[in-house]
Design a protein around this motif. Structure first.
Motif, short mmCIF file in Angstrom:
data_model
loop_
_atom_site.label_atom_id
_atom_site.label_comp_id
_atom_site.label_asym_id
_atom_site.label_seq_id
_atom_site.Cartn_x
_atom_site.Cartn_y
_atom_site.Cartn_z
N ASN A 1 1.12 -1.23 -0.13
CA ASN A 1 -0.30 -0.03 -0.17
C ASN A 1 0.72 1.55 -0.42
N HIS A 2 0.48 2.29 -1.04
CA HIS A 2 1.61 3.33 -1.03
C HIS A 2 0.42 5.08 -1.30
N ALA A 3 -0.21 5.01 0.33
CA ALA A 3 -0.79 5.65 0.27
C ALA A 3 -0.77 7.09 0.52
N SER A 4 0.47 7.07 0.46
CA SER A 4 0.42 9.05 0.40
C SER A 4 2.29 8.90 0.48
N LEU A 5 2.27 10.35 -0.34
CA LEU A 5 3.51 10.13 -0.42
C LEU A 5 5.15 9.68 0.12
N THR A 6 4.80 9.47 1.05
CA THR A 6 5.37 9.03 1.97
C THR A 6 5.76 8.08 3.04
N LEU A 7 5.01 7.93 2.55
CA LEU A 7 4.68 6.64 2.90
C LEU A 7 3.96 4.97 2.21
N SER A 8 4.89 3.45 2.57
CA SER A 8 4.50 2.94 1.63
C SER A 8 4.78 0.88 2.63
N THR A 9 3.86 0.68 2.67
CA THR A 9 3.77 -0.53 3.27
C THR A 9 3.95 -2.01 3.48
N LEU A 10 4.14 -2.29 3.20
CA LEU A 10 4.55 -4.29 2.70
C LEU A 10 4.40 -4.95 3.47
N THR A 11 3.19 -5.99 3.37
CA THR A 11 2.57 -6.90 4.32
C THR A 11 2.09 -8.09 4.05
N VAL A 12 3.11 -8.92 4.67
CA VAL A 12 3.94 -9.96 4.43
C VAL A 12 2.10 -11.13 4.87
N THR A 13 1.33 -11.86 3.77
CA THR A 13 -0.11 -12.49 5.12
C THR A 13 0.97 -13.45 4.48
N SER A 14 -0.10 -14.44 6.51
CA SER A 14 0.06 -15.29 6.10
C SER A 14 1.17 -16.08 6.12
N ALA A 15 1.74 -15.71 6.89
CA ALA A 15 3.95 -16.44 7.06
C ALA A 15 4.36 -17.03 7.09
N HIS A 16 5.39 -17.84 5.89
CA HIS A 16 5.43 -19.39 6.73
C HIS A 16 7.00 -18.90 6.82
N PRO A 17 7.16 -20.21 7.05
CA PRO A 17 8.82 -20.48 7.49
C PRO A 17 10.13 -19.52 6.36
N GLU A 18 9.29 -19.64 4.87
CA GLU A 18 10.44 -20.06 3.60
C GLU A 18 10.38 -18.48 3.48
N ASP A 19 9.63 -17.45 3.86
CA ASP A 19 9.38 -16.22 4.34
C ASP A 19 10.53 -15.37 5.21
#
Lengths: 112, 113
Positions: free
Chosen positions: B70-88
């Motif tokens: 998500n990159h909702a503003s010019l100063t912030l981007s977020t990365l969400t790793v969903t349902s994480a597994h050990p290989e992540d």
């Protein structure tokens, strides 16, 4: 695919100049060469970049050959804190953005 | 030079949970941010390009439903790793682009147990 090739590792004595070579034989005319370094488990740190002319800043010098197919990063007086992985990167245009195409880098070890 | 702040610097989570990583450009506006993943002794691998106000562009082989950007503003981007597994488990790094230079965050070490 990486557009650069670098030796996997190099040693340099503390206080001497470290010369790191890079080949980028498929570089296009408007693509810049960038150098970054990464100390273990940290984000990459910008060093220098250039297009055709040689460049110098407070950290390093960048020498680009006339045909632009290779370049050399020079750290004039290496210190132990310069031990890091050095990445030579080509910055390419992708649609309206730019991307850094990362190669494998050179692990530079500065020895006392 | 400009500063990009990434948070958290490390996180341990259980398998099946989600983890959010934030990337902020502190002193300039970044229309474009990039998310990379780095495995031990390997180079950075671009995961996606994030443009403010639009959908991210993912590299081939990166699952967009698993790695939500998500990159909702010019100063912030977020990365969400969903349902994480050990290989992540990996080192995740963001960067923000100015006109001539990419500024990198300090990275996030994710360990999924």
């Amino acid at each position: 695919d990486a557009k650069t090739t670098q030796p996997p590792s190099m040693d340099c004595a503390e206080g001497r100049a470290a010369n790191l070579p890079c080949n980028h034989s498929t570089i296009s005319g408007n693509e810049y060469v960038y150098w970054y370094r990464q100390i273990h488990s940290q984000g990459p740190q910008y060093i220098i970049h250039g297009l055709k002319n040689n460049e110098t800043n407070e950290m390093a010098s960048l020498i680009i050959t006339e045909d632009r197919k290779s370049s050399t990063l020079i750290l004039p007086h290496a210190t132990l804190r310069d031990t890091a992985v050095y990445y030579c990167i080509v910055r390419v245009a992708v649609y309206s953005n730019y991307q850094l195409i990362w190669g494998a880098g050179t692990k530079l070890i500065i020895k006392p | 030079g400009a500063v990009v702040s990434q948070h958290p610097s490390w996180v341990i989570c259980k398998s099946g949970t989600s983890v959010k990583i934030e990337c902020r450009s502190l002193d300039f506006q970044a229309t474009t941010m990039f998310w990379y993943r780095q495995f031990p002794k390997q180079s950075l691998m671009l995961m996606a390009t994030s443009n403010e106000g639009s959908k991210a562009t993912y590299e081939q082989g990166v699952e967009k439903d698993k790695f939500l950007i998500n990159h909702a503003s010019l100063t912030l981007s977020t990365l969400t790793v969903t349902s994480a597994h050990p290989e992540d488990s990996s080192f995740y790094i963001c960067s923000a682009d100015s006109n001539t230079e990419a500024f990198f965050g300090q990275g996030t070490r994710l360990t999924v147990v």
